[in-house]
Design a protein around this motif. Sequence first.
Motif, PDB file in Angstrom:
ATOM      1  N   ARG A  30      -0.458 -14.215   4.968  1.00 61.41           N
ATOM      2  CA  ARG A  30      -0.832 -14.020   3.566  1.00 61.41           C
ATOM      3  C   ARG A  30      -1.286 -12.592   3.278  1.00 61.41           C
ATOM      4  O   ARG A  30      -1.358 -12.188   2.119  1.00 61.41           O
ATOM      5  N   GLY A  34       2.203 -11.376  -2.152  1.00 62.77           N
ATOM      6  CA  GLY A  34       1.696 -11.104  -3.490  1.00 62.77           C
ATOM      7  C   GLY A  34       0.789 -12.212  -3.971  1.00 62.77           C
ATOM      8  O   GLY A  34       0.644 -13.263  -3.334  1.00 62.77           O
ATOM      9  N   ARG A  35       0.180 -12.000  -5.142  1.00 60.16           N
ATOM     10  CA  ARG A  35      -0.815 -12.946  -5.655  1.00 60.16           C
ATOM     11  C   ARG A  35      -0.245 -14.339  -5.830  1.00 60.16           C
ATOM     12  O   ARG A  35      -0.893 -15.335  -5.501  1.00 60.16           O
ATOM     13  N   GLU A  36       0.978 -14.446  -6.342  1.00 60.47           N
ATOM     14  CA  GLU A  36       1.549 -15.762  -6.606  1.00 60.47           C
ATOM     15  C   GLU A  36       2.157 -16.390  -5.359  1.00 60.47           C
ATOM     16  O   GLU A  36       2.249 -17.612  -5.264  1.00 60.47           O
ATOM     17  N   SER A  38       0.975 -15.878  -2.201  1.00 56.06           N
ATOM     18  CA  SER A  38      -0.052 -16.126  -1.184  1.00 56.06           C
ATOM     19  C   SER A  38      -0.445 -17.595  -1.046  1.00 56.06           C
ATOM     20  O   SER A  38      -0.597 -18.088   0.075  1.00 56.06           O
ATOM     21  N   ASP A  99       8.850  -9.351  -3.930  1.00 58.92           N
ATOM     22  CA  ASP A  99       8.405  -8.317  -4.857  1.00 58.92           C
ATOM     23  C   ASP A  99       9.556  -7.373  -5.213  1.00 58.92           C
ATOM     24  O   ASP A  99      10.350  -6.984  -4.348  1.00 58.92           O
TER      25      ASP A  99
END
Length: 220
Positions: A30, A34-36, A38, A99
């Motif tokens: 992780r 990215g944020r989404e 993870s 990404d």
Amino acid sequence: MLIMIANVLDADNLQSLRDNLAATRYVDGRQTAGREASPVKRNEQVDRADPRLVEMQDLVVDRLLANPLFRMATRPHVVRPPLFSRYEPGMAYGSHVDDAIMGGMRTDVSVTVFLSDPATYEGGELVIESAAGEQDVKLAAGDAVVYPTTALHRVAPVTSGERLAAVTWVRSLIRDADSRELLFDLETARHALFERLGKTPELDLLAKTQSNLLRRWAED
């Protein structure tokens, strides 16, 4: 365009990588998500500070760039240093898109190089999603799959054994995926015709067309 490439890594390459991967340090995957992505990422990756990492990355990139089919499929401008991932039982990576920008570089093509013999683990298929449905990919050790970075994809849960893979991304000289596919088809046809008929005026015209399209679309 999804293309399977056999024997990117030979037996000696695989043994070298496996020896290093057996001795390396792993961290929670992780850390590079990215944020989404993870929340749905459950794997381990080689620690970026591990002294063996650069040697392993260079080996994979060198072997990819030496492969004619890889070059035809991706038209590489830059290949990012790969990540090396490990999935053990219970690990998976849920649906996500990679990404668009990594390390200041636009990503056009994603690449997964399989490092584990598929007979040694259960599950762990790379599942690539599209409007036409899902395609499961689980290749022999040393084989690679290239696919558009724009595609949603996931790694199915590993239920037994260990799944090792190298993952990297390409900034292509040809930004548009449809244009890359057209050039790939033209070059494939040229090679087949040359093998069958040798050099002909018609083959010269195909070569001219391909070169001029490449010149029109390439971003150097």
